[in-house]
Design a protein around this motif. Structure first.
Motif, short mmCIF file in Angstrom:
data_model
loop_
_atom_site.label_atom_id
_atom_site.label_comp_id
_atom_site.label_asym_id
_atom_site.label_seq_id
_atom_site.Cartn_x
_atom_site.Cartn_y
_atom_site.Cartn_z
N GLY A 186 5.96 -10.47 12.94
CA GLY A 186 6.27 -9.43 11.83
C GLY A 186 5.28 -8.28 11.94
N THR A 187 5.27 -7.06 11.35
CA THR A 187 4.32 -6.29 11.60
C THR A 187 4.08 -5.60 10.25
OG1 THR A 187 6.14 -4.41 11.75
CG2 THR A 187 5.19 -5.10 13.78
N TRP A 188 2.86 -5.11 10.28
CA TRP A 188 2.38 -4.33 8.77
C TRP A 188 1.58 -3.01 9.25
CZ3 TRP A 188 -2.72 -4.28 9.07
CH2 TRP A 188 -3.64 -4.85 9.75
N ASP A 189 1.46 -2.46 8.00
CA ASP A 189 0.27 -1.59 8.37
C ASP A 189 -0.24 -1.34 6.71
OD1 ASP A 189 1.76 0.56 6.66
OD2 ASP A 189 3.07 0.74 8.66
N TRP A 190 -1.29 -0.41 6.73
CA TRP A 190 -2.35 -0.43 5.67
C TRP A 190 -2.77 0.87 5.50
CZ3 TRP A 190 -1.83 -3.17 1.48
CH2 TRP A 190 -2.99 -2.94 0.45
N ASP A 191 -2.73 1.51 4.64
CA ASP A 191 -3.30 2.91 4.43
C ASP A 191 -4.70 2.60 3.47
OD1 ASP A 191 -4.38 5.28 3.43
OD2 ASP A 191 -2.33 6.20 3.94
N MET A 192 -5.60 2.73 4.18
CA MET A 192 -7.01 2.43 3.55
C MET A 192 -7.22 3.38 2.34
SD MET A 192 -8.35 0.04 5.79
CE MET A 192 -8.10 -0.37 7.04
N ARG A 193 -6.81 4.65 2.38
CA ARG A 193 -7.18 5.76 1.54
C ARG A 193 -6.19 5.62 0.31
NH1 ARG A 193 -7.30 10.90 5.22
NH2 ARG A 193 -5.64 9.47 5.76
N SER A 198 2.64 -1.27 3.92
CA SER A 198 4.19 -1.67 4.23
C SER A 198 4.32 -2.98 4.99
CB SER A 198 4.97 -0.59 4.60
OG SER A 198 4.57 -0.54 6.01
N TRP A 199 5.42 -3.81 5.03
CA TRP A 199 5.71 -4.94 5.71
C TRP A 199 6.80 -4.72 6.13
CZ3 TRP A 199 4.46 -8.54 0.92
CH2 TRP A 199 3.32 -8.59 0.58
N SER A 200 7.07 -5.25 7.65
CA SER A 200 8.45 -5.17 8.31
C SER A 200 9.02 -6.27 7.60
CB SER A 200 8.37 -5.40 9.78
OG SER A 200 7.92 -6.67 9.93
N THR A 203 7.99 -9.53 8.54
CA THR A 203 6.83 -10.01 7.82
C THR A 203 7.41 -10.47 6.43
OG1 THR A 203 5.51 -8.40 8.90
CG2 THR A 203 4.70 -9.04 6.82
N MET A 204 8.28 -10.13 5.88
CA MET A 204 8.64 -10.34 4.56
C MET A 204 9.20 -11.72 4.61
SD MET A 204 9.55 -6.88 2.46
CE MET A 204 10.54 -5.96 3.81
N GLU A 205 10.08 -12.04 5.86
CA GLU A 205 10.78 -13.11 5.85
C GLU A 205 9.61 -14.07 6.06
OE1 GLU A 205 14.61 -11.59 8.28
OE2 GLU A 205 13.34 -13.23 9.38
N ILE A 206 8.68 -14.11 6.97
CA ILE A 206 7.59 -14.92 7.15
C ILE A 206 6.85 -14.98 5.81
CG2 ILE A 206 5.34 -15.14 8.21
CD1 ILE A 206 6.20 -13.68 10.64
N LEU A 207 6.67 -14.29 5.04
CA LEU A 207 5.87 -14.33 3.71
C LEU A 207 6.74 -14.96 2.71
CD1 LEU A 207 4.03 -11.05 3.54
CD2 LEU A 207 3.06 -13.27 4.28
N GLY A 208 8.18 -14.97 2.98
CA GLY A 208 8.94 -15.66 2.12
C GLY A 208 9.22 -14.80 0.81
N VAL A 209 9.06 -13.57 1.02
CA VAL A 209 9.35 -12.41 -0.15
C VAL A 209 10.40 -11.40 0.01
CG1 VAL A 209 6.76 -12.63 -0.65
CG2 VAL A 209 7.49 -10.82 0.73
#
Ligand code: ADP
Ligand code: MG
Length: 809
Positions: A186-193, A198-200, A203-209
């Motif tokens: 899965g991929t993700w990104d994170w805006d520090m500011r 967001s999650w791909s 990723t959501m499948e992996i997290l089960g959400v």
């Protein structure tokens, strides 16, 4: 190549410029190009060309009915190896391989239509091979001075790199997508500011959400396993400050309660000041790997245990408190010979020596009760019918039903101990013989003196008898008796001393023992040395082998004598000694407590510090060869240690030496004190008709025994050698007992008895021997109904033995 800066006079102004293609144009003429020399080019063409030469943008113009080709420096690069001969050549000839594509466009331009094409793929051959290229360009009609269309003008740019790059990017994106999909990344990104991410889908499948839009820190936190939350954020903070990639493995908690392991990896993007802007990365479900790892680890541990189990030199077993073993290691078979089935099918007690089984089972029961590991030693049966000494360490298992046993084979340890013991024994014997040797000279002298006393007295008695006088006979008899007794005591001691015997600790009264040696010691040291014996009142009993103690004192006396060649004083003292902790702490291996101390002091040459240090070592001697063996003190030390005491030397050179022997106080019962010299009583008397045969070649001894027998009322029959004795034994005469010497002429005592027992199987025999060594050997051959008495003996002792033997059944 034309020198670009040299222009001829007729060079037209528009070509007076630098550049390779301008120079090429200057060289054109009617012979090498349909265009002819530039001087003749129409103005419109000149305008276009000067515009081209001024541009860094690749351009060309194809002019005239032949579409002759004129291009600028930027376009020369696109031509590859077609440059420089393309200058002035026909457009169609130059681009023959792509003419099918560009020919129609050129015709459309000539027809007045401008075209614009983006990223047109063209398969060119400009470097000696076919090449996929891409071009973005425009073809526009070019007009001559009178406004008619005379050629095609092209401004172009090669986009091959861009197109190929985009294609590669698309391909790699597709591959990545494929890879991430199939690897379940899965991929993700994170805006520090913005503190949002967001999650791909994966990723959501992996997290089960479910897809819930933007990812907030709260949402992210919910997915993390509570125990790993703090760590995950810490790792992010560390990566942000260090500039490293973010690499982390942690557990997530799915909404359905399922725990999974995640590996996450991301890069952090920063602004010019190095402040983190955003991060992006991938997550991967590694739960299966973690499980596999754990399994591997576990199986590794199992393999290690199995290796230990099968390779251990020690016998390993798992056993229960009901007496059975459930697992045994291969060492069992190696050491004992039993196979696994035999070991597991019988109770473990069955393999123990019967004497060892009760204490062993008690130790196991104790371990079960206390839960504490314990150690013990026992003998275990081997398959070939022998026994092996095994040292066990046993520890209970937590289940309360089983225990683990580790057994070490002590066979070779024991064998080594036995060897050591034998060597020590040999040493002790050697040392004893040395002392005997040293003694013999002096003793022989003393013995002669004593004999003189005996012979002299007897001589005197004989004279008296011859003269018919009797007044002094009594006195001479007493003198002879005293001397003879002393001689007997002396030889007795010598023989007892030289006898080979193991340590036999007994309660010992050291005062009595030392006093008893006085005579012997005095003779040993000679006349130049005076002997003082100072015995302490109330001396405690000690526990040791009295013969060894005598031997030790004798050796110390000999050492003292050797140290006082000019004479001096030898003092032997006894005292009680209390060794307290403070004193003992300075000595090795000495227990605090009560001891008796025997000090042997001389006023001799003394010892240097170096000698003191080495004196207890076996074979250390400062004496010339033949005079010292260096064994005396080492044996004394060994004896002291074996008796749980110890020995110390105090010495000053030229002043003298004191050796102190400490032996532990004995609190127990006293062993039978030395037998008193009893009187003959009625208990010793014979019953009516009892007869005893005496075979002895020494008339004096034979007479003595016969006298004693007769005095006690026995019928005494005598014989002076074996054959004579045997003749009597083979007759029908009543015999209640045979008393015989062992060393006899003709037949020895033992042979006589063996022959006689053919007819008189129950014949009781009392052997007499003057030699202690014989006694020890003969003891092994004594059969029921046979006993032994050692010469010299007291009359009362003989009488008691005779009575006991005849009355005993
Ligand atoms: P050995 O008497 O055969 O030499 P020991 O073990 O009895 O062996 O004694 C070792 C050495 O210790 C002697 O050679 C001698 O140097 C020294 N030594 C022992 N006792 C005395 C003593 N009473 N006075 C002086 N030196 C002694
Ligand atoms: Mg000595």
């Amino acid at each position: 190549m034309v020198e670009p800066t040299s222009f001829s006079e007729n060079t037209p102004a528009f070509l007076r410029v630098k550049g390779e293609t301008a120079a090429l144009m200057r060289s054109l003429n009617a012979a090498n190009s349909p265009l002819g020399a530039p001087q003749h080019w129409p103005n419109s063409l000149r305008t276009i060309v000067s515009l081209m030469l001024a541009s860094k943008f690749p351009m060309f113009v194809a002019w005239g009915p032949e579409l002759a080709f004129i291009y600028n420096d930027a376009y020369a690069v696109i031509l590859g190896n077609k440059h420089p001969h393309a200058m002035g050549a026909r457009f169609e000839d130059i681009w023959r391989e792509i003419w099918a594509e560009i020919g129609p466009l050129a015709r459309r331009a000539l027809a007045g239509e401008a075209t614009w094409l983006e990223d047109l793929p063209l398969l060119m051959d400009r470097h000696g091979f076919e090449e996929q290229t891409y071009f973005t360009f425009s073809y526009s009609p070019a007009r001559d001075d009178d406004g008619a269309i005379a050629g095609v003008f092209c401004a172009c740019t090669e986009t091959t790199e861009k197109v190929v790059g985009v294609q590669a990017l698309r391909e790699s994106e597709a591959k990545l997508r494929l890879a991430t999909e199939s690897a379940k990344i899965g991929t993700w990104d994170w805006d520090m500011r913005r503190v949002r991410g967001s999650w791909s889908k994966r990723t959501m499948e992996i997290l089960g959400v479910e897809d819930g839009g933007e990812v907030t820190p709260e949402r992210r936190n919910e997915t993390l396993h509570p125990e790993d939350r703090v760590r995950v954020w810490q790792e992010l903070a560390e990566a942000m400050s260090s500039g490293d990639d973010l690499i982390s493995e942690y557990r997530i908690l799915r909404p359905n309660g399922e725990v999974r392991w995640i590996a996450s990896r991301g890069a952090i993007e920063r602004d010019v000041d190095g402040l983190p802007l955003r991060s992006a990365g991938v997550v991967l479900d590694i739960t299966d790997n973690k499980i596999a790892e754990a399994v591997l680890r576990e199986s590794g541990a199992v393999a290690e245990r199995e290796r230990l189990w099968s390779l251990s030199q020690d016998m390993l077993a798992r056993a229960d408190y009901n007496g059975m073993m459930s697992a045994v290691s291969p060492a069992w078979t190696r050491i004992l010979g039993w196979n696994e089935a035999e070991l597991l099918s019988r109770g473990y007690a069955a393999f123990m020596h019967t004497e060892d089984a009760p204490p062993t089972l008690a130790a196991i029961a104790h371990m079960a009760a206390t839960g504490k590991p314990t150690r013990f030693e026992n003998r275990i049966a081997t398959k070939d019918g022998g026994w092996k000494p095994i040292e066990w360490t046993v520890a209970p298992e937590p289940d309360g039903l089983n225990f683990i046993a580790v057994g070490r084979d002590l066979s070779h340890v024991k064998a080594r101990e036995a060897e050591l013991h034998a060597a020590q024994e040999a040493l002790r014997q050697a040392q004893k013989m040395e002392a005997v040797g040293q003694l013999t000279g002096g003793i022989a002298h003393d013995f002669n003196n004593l004999l003189t006393g005996v012979i002299g007295s007897l001589d005197m008695m004989q004279r008296q008898i011859t003269k018919g006088e009797t007044s002094k006979i009594e006195r001479y008899a007493t003198t002879a008796m005293t001397s003879a007794n002393r001689a007997a005591a002396l030889t007795h001691r010598l023989l007892a001393f030289s006898r080979r015997q193991p340590l036999d600790p007994k309660s010992v009264d050291a005062n009595r023992l030392v006093s008893g040696m006085e005579e012997l010691l005095r003779r040993t040291i000679g006349e130049a040395i005076s002997l003082k014996i100072v015995t302490a009142g109330g001396l405690w009993q000690t526990l040791c082998d009295p013969h060894q103690l005598e031997s030790a004192i004798l050796n110390l006396t000999i050492n003292a004598r050797d140290a006082m060649p000019e004479g001096g004083v030898l003092t032997i003292e006894t005292c009680n000694a209390q060794l307290d902790d403070a004193y003992v702490a300075r000595q090795r291996d000495v227990k605090p407590g009560q001891y008796i101390c025997i000090c042997v002091s001389d006023t001799g040459i003394g010892m240097t510090a170096d000698t003191i240090e080495k004196a207890f070592e076996p074979f250390f001697t400062t004496k010339p060869i033949g005079q010292g063996t260096g064994l005396g003190l080492s044996m004394i030390y060994g004896f002291a240690r074996q008796s749980e005491g110890y020995a110390r030397i105090y010495s000053e050179v030229a002043q003298g030496t004191t050796v102190k022997l400490y032996l532990p106080r004995y609190y127990g019962e006293l062993d039978g004190a030395e037998e008193d010299h009893g009187e003959l009583t009625d208990d010793h008397r014979a019953a009516a008709g009892e007869a005893v045969l005496v075979i002895e070649d020494e008339a004096a001894v034979r007479d003595l025994v016969v006298d004693v027998l007769e005095e006690l009322g026995y019928r005494a029959i005598e014989a002076a050698d074996g054959p004579a004795g045997l003749a009597i034994l083979q007759s029908k005469v009543r015999l209640d007992l045979l008393i015989t010497d062992i060393g006899l002429p003709g037949l020895n005592g033992r042979q006589v008895v063996d022959a006689a027992r053919q007819q008189r199987p129950d014949l009781k025999v009392l052997f007499m021997t003057g030699y202690a060594e014989n006694a020890a050997v003969a003891n092994g051959f004594l059969e029921p109904g046979m006993e032994m008495i050692t010469k010299p003996f007291a009359v009362e002792a003989l009488a008691t033995r005779i009575r006991d033997m005849i009355e005993g059944s």
